[in-house]
Scaffold this motif. Structure first.
Motif, PDB file in Angstrom:
ATOM      1  N   LYS A  13      -8.279  -0.871  -6.055  1.00  7.40           N
ATOM      2  CA  LYS A  13      -9.607  -0.282  -6.115  1.00  7.40           C
ATOM      3  C   LYS A  13     -10.073   0.658  -4.940  1.00  7.40           C
ATOM      4  O   LYS A  13     -10.668   1.561  -5.056  1.00  7.40           O
ATOM      5  CB  LYS A  13     -10.620  -1.493  -6.172  1.00  7.40           C
ATOM      6  N   ASN A  14      -9.525   0.001  -3.550  1.00  8.20           N
ATOM      7  CA  ASN A  14     -10.011   0.702  -2.503  1.00  8.20           C
ATOM      8  C   ASN A  14      -9.281   2.240  -2.551  1.00  8.20           C
ATOM      9  O   ASN A  14      -9.840   3.118  -2.086  1.00  8.20           O
ATOM     10  CB  ASN A  14      -9.779   0.097  -1.166  1.00  8.20           C
ATOM     11  N   GLN A  64      -7.941  -5.511  -5.432  1.00 10.02           N
ATOM     12  CA  GLN A  64      -8.704  -4.758  -4.495  1.00 10.02           C
ATOM     13  C   GLN A  64      -8.315  -3.874  -3.606  1.00 10.02           C
ATOM     14  O   GLN A  64      -9.022  -2.867  -3.369  1.00 10.02           O
ATOM     15  CB  GLN A  64      -9.099  -6.049  -3.510  1.00 10.02           C
ATOM     16  N   ASP A  65      -6.994  -3.810  -3.333  1.00  7.88           N
ATOM     17  CA  ASP A  65      -6.546  -2.679  -2.714  1.00  7.88           C
ATOM     18  C   ASP A  65      -6.364  -1.432  -3.689  1.00  7.88           C
ATOM     19  O   ASP A  65      -6.704  -0.338  -2.987  1.00  7.88           O
ATOM     20  CB  ASP A  65      -5.018  -3.098  -2.098  1.00  7.88           C
ATOM     21  N   ARG A  84     -10.819   4.873  -4.511  1.00  8.43           N
ATOM     22  CA  ARG A  84     -12.297   5.213  -3.762  1.00  8.43           C
ATOM     23  C   ARG A  84     -11.718   6.434  -2.383  1.00  8.43           C
ATOM     24  O   ARG A  84     -12.693   6.591  -1.863  1.00  8.43           O
ATOM     25  CB  ARG A  84     -12.860   3.835  -3.293  1.00  8.43           C
ATOM     26  N   LEU A 136      -9.929   4.871   0.077  1.00  4.50           N
ATOM     27  CA  LEU A 136     -10.257   3.951   1.428  1.00  4.50           C
ATOM     28  C   LEU A 136      -9.018   3.183   1.598  1.00  4.50           C
ATOM     29  O   LEU A 136      -8.077   2.904   0.456  1.00  4.50           O
ATOM     30  CB  LEU A 136     -11.307   3.085   1.313  1.00  4.50           C
ATOM     31  N   ASP A 137      -8.503   2.873   2.693  1.00  2.00           N
ATOM     32  CA  ASP A 137      -7.259   1.954   2.868  1.00  2.00           C
ATOM     33  C   ASP A 137      -7.848   0.381   2.905  1.00  2.00           C
ATOM     34  O   ASP A 137      -8.904   0.143   2.445  1.00  2.00           O
ATOM     35  CB  ASP A 137      -6.753   2.239   4.295  1.00  2.00           C
ATOM     36  N   ALA A 138      -6.980  -0.427   3.323  1.00  2.00           N
ATOM     37  CA  ALA A 138      -7.250  -1.902   3.053  1.00  2.00           C
ATOM     38  C   ALA A 138      -8.125  -2.385   3.995  1.00  2.00           C
ATOM     39  O   ALA A 138      -9.142  -3.406   3.897  1.00  2.00           O
ATOM     40  CB  ALA A 138      -5.828  -2.748   3.458  1.00  2.00           C
ATOM     41  N   GLU A 183     -10.845  -0.486   4.552  1.00  2.00           N
ATOM     42  CA  GLU A 183     -12.036   0.341   4.095  1.00  2.00           C
ATOM     43  C   GLU A 183     -12.235   1.548   4.992  1.00  2.00           C
ATOM     44  O   GLU A 183     -13.647   1.883   5.196  1.00  2.00           O
ATOM     45  CB  GLU A 183     -13.088  -0.469   3.723  1.00  2.00           C
ATOM     46  N   GLN A 184     -11.162   2.192   5.431  1.00  2.00           N
ATOM     47  CA  GLN A 184     -11.222   3.386   6.417  1.00  2.00           C
ATOM     48  C   GLN A 184     -10.824   4.467   5.383  1.00  2.00           C
ATOM     49  O   GLN A 184      -9.846   4.401   4.431  1.00  2.00           O
ATOM     50  CB  GLN A 184     -10.531   3.249   7.717  1.00  2.00           C
ATOM     51  N   GLN A 204       0.839  -1.178   0.177  1.00  2.00           N
ATOM     52  CA  GLN A 204      -0.001   0.068  -0.126  1.00  2.00           C
ATOM     53  C   GLN A 204       0.974   1.222   0.100  1.00  2.00           C
ATOM     54  O   GLN A 204       0.766   2.160  -0.586  1.00  2.00           O
ATOM     55  CB  GLN A 204      -1.120   0.048   1.178  1.00  2.00           C
ATOM     56  N   PRO A 258      -7.643  10.308  -2.229  1.00  2.00           N
ATOM     57  CA  PRO A 258      -7.504   8.967  -3.102  1.00  2.00           C
ATOM     58  C   PRO A 258      -6.405   8.750  -3.984  1.00  2.00           C
ATOM     59  O   PRO A 258      -5.901   9.975  -4.091  1.00  2.00           O
ATOM     60  CB  PRO A 258      -8.900   8.912  -3.652  1.00  2.00           C
TER      61      PRO A 258
END
Length: 318
Positions: free
Chosen positions: A139-140, A136-137, A143, A145-147, A149-150, A93, A156
């Motif tokens: 994508k988050n 998926q990370d 958006r 969001l972190d891993a 989803e915070q 990340q 972004p």
């Protein structure tokens, strides 16, 4: 929350449906970048983007993030490979956030080759993630969001993720399932492994990629000799160079010239099936323009992004 970023020339070319050409280059195994930058310069105007490997075949090399940034500064569009073998989720990340901050938006999300395939087999592999989870990370992060989803307090990313696939996989159902998962995780394009079976590539594009609306860059590998081809079959996971191709190289008066012709034939054939090609010519990247000439692929027109050249885009990213 969504990051605002104009699509790059590579991204626009994929979206337009026009033929796309990328080439693979390897980071240096030392402190000097002179050779890798000179190699990249030889491909200017012939490829839409340069894909920089990340510890390919588990062999150590310079940070792909560093090489990609140096390419961008020279108005050459990079695709950053990000593998999961050597870093845990926190480090992955961090690298993705850093790539965005440096203006590196094209990312190819990979699981990574096994350590035992490389030159330091005693290294400890991580594999905290695999390619789907990495996508998926991305994508988050896009958006905001972190891993977990915070919300990301500092905003972004605007990453453009791609994935890898092997059209010659012995498990068609497994290939279909995994590609579906990669699409759902956010993949925007596919770069295939080396493909020598045109029928397999055609079926892959028609039955798997097209229904998912994923453009395909078919992998083309430059073979230098029959010995080289046999080595690749033995050492590269998933490689399956047919006996007929190896025999053709063995019979050739000049195996290197025959390899160029074979690569050009594969490029021309693949462009009739897939949207683009990804050319791998390890330690011989300077001959990629010759391969494209033999395949009848013309030089690119100067890239334009929303009415401005790539040079202006790179300046904006600084």
């Amino acid at each position: 929350m969504k990051s605002q970023f104009s699509p790059s020339a590579f991204q626009q070319a994929l979206a337009s449906g026009q033929p796309v050409v990328t080439a693979e280059i390897s980071p240096p195994r030392g402190g000097s970048v002179d050779h890798v930058l000179a190699t990249a310069e030889q491909l200017r105007g012939r490829v839409h983007a340069l894909n920089v490997t990340d510890g390919s075949r588990a062999v150590m090399g310079m940070s792909s993030v560093a090489v990609c940034r140096l390419l961008l500064e020279r108005n050459l569009e990079p695709v950053l490979q990000v593998g999961c073998r050597d870093r845990n989720r926190i480090a992955l990340q961090a690298d993705l956030l850093g790539a965005h901050a440096l203006g590196l938006h094209n990312v190819l999300c990979l699981t990574g080759d096994p350590v035992k395939a490389g030159d330091q087999p005693k290294a400890r592999p991580v594999f905290d993630y695999e390619a789907v989870r990495l996508l998926q990370d991305v994508k988050n992060l896009n958006r905001g969001l972190d891993a977990l989803e915070q919300p990301l307090p500092d905003g972004p990313t605007a990453l453009f993720p791609g994935c890898a696939a092997d059209p010659q996989s012995p498990s068609w159902s497994g290939l279909k399932s995994r590609l579906q998962r990669k699409k759902e995780a956010g993949a925007q394009f596919i770069q295939t492994q080396m493909v020598t079976d045109l029928a397999a590539l055609r079926r892959f594009c028609r039955e798997l990629a097209a229904p998912l609306d994923l453009p395909v860059l078919a992998g083309v590998f430059l073979l230098k000799s029959g010995k080289n081809a046999r080595f690749i079959n033995r050492m590269v996971p998933g490689a399956s160079i047919p006996d007929g191709a190896i025999a053709r190289l063995d019979r050739a008066r000049s195996p290197r010239a025959e390899g160029l012709r074979m690569a050009a034939e594969q490029v021309a054939a693949a462009l009739d099936v897939a949207q683009g090609v990804h050319i791998m010519a390890i330690k011989a990247e300077s001959v990629i323009p010759q391969i494209l000439d033999l395949a009848g692929v013309p030089p690119l027109t100067p890239p334009v992004v929303d009415g401005v050249g790539l040079r202006s885009l790179a300046a904006e990213l600084r």
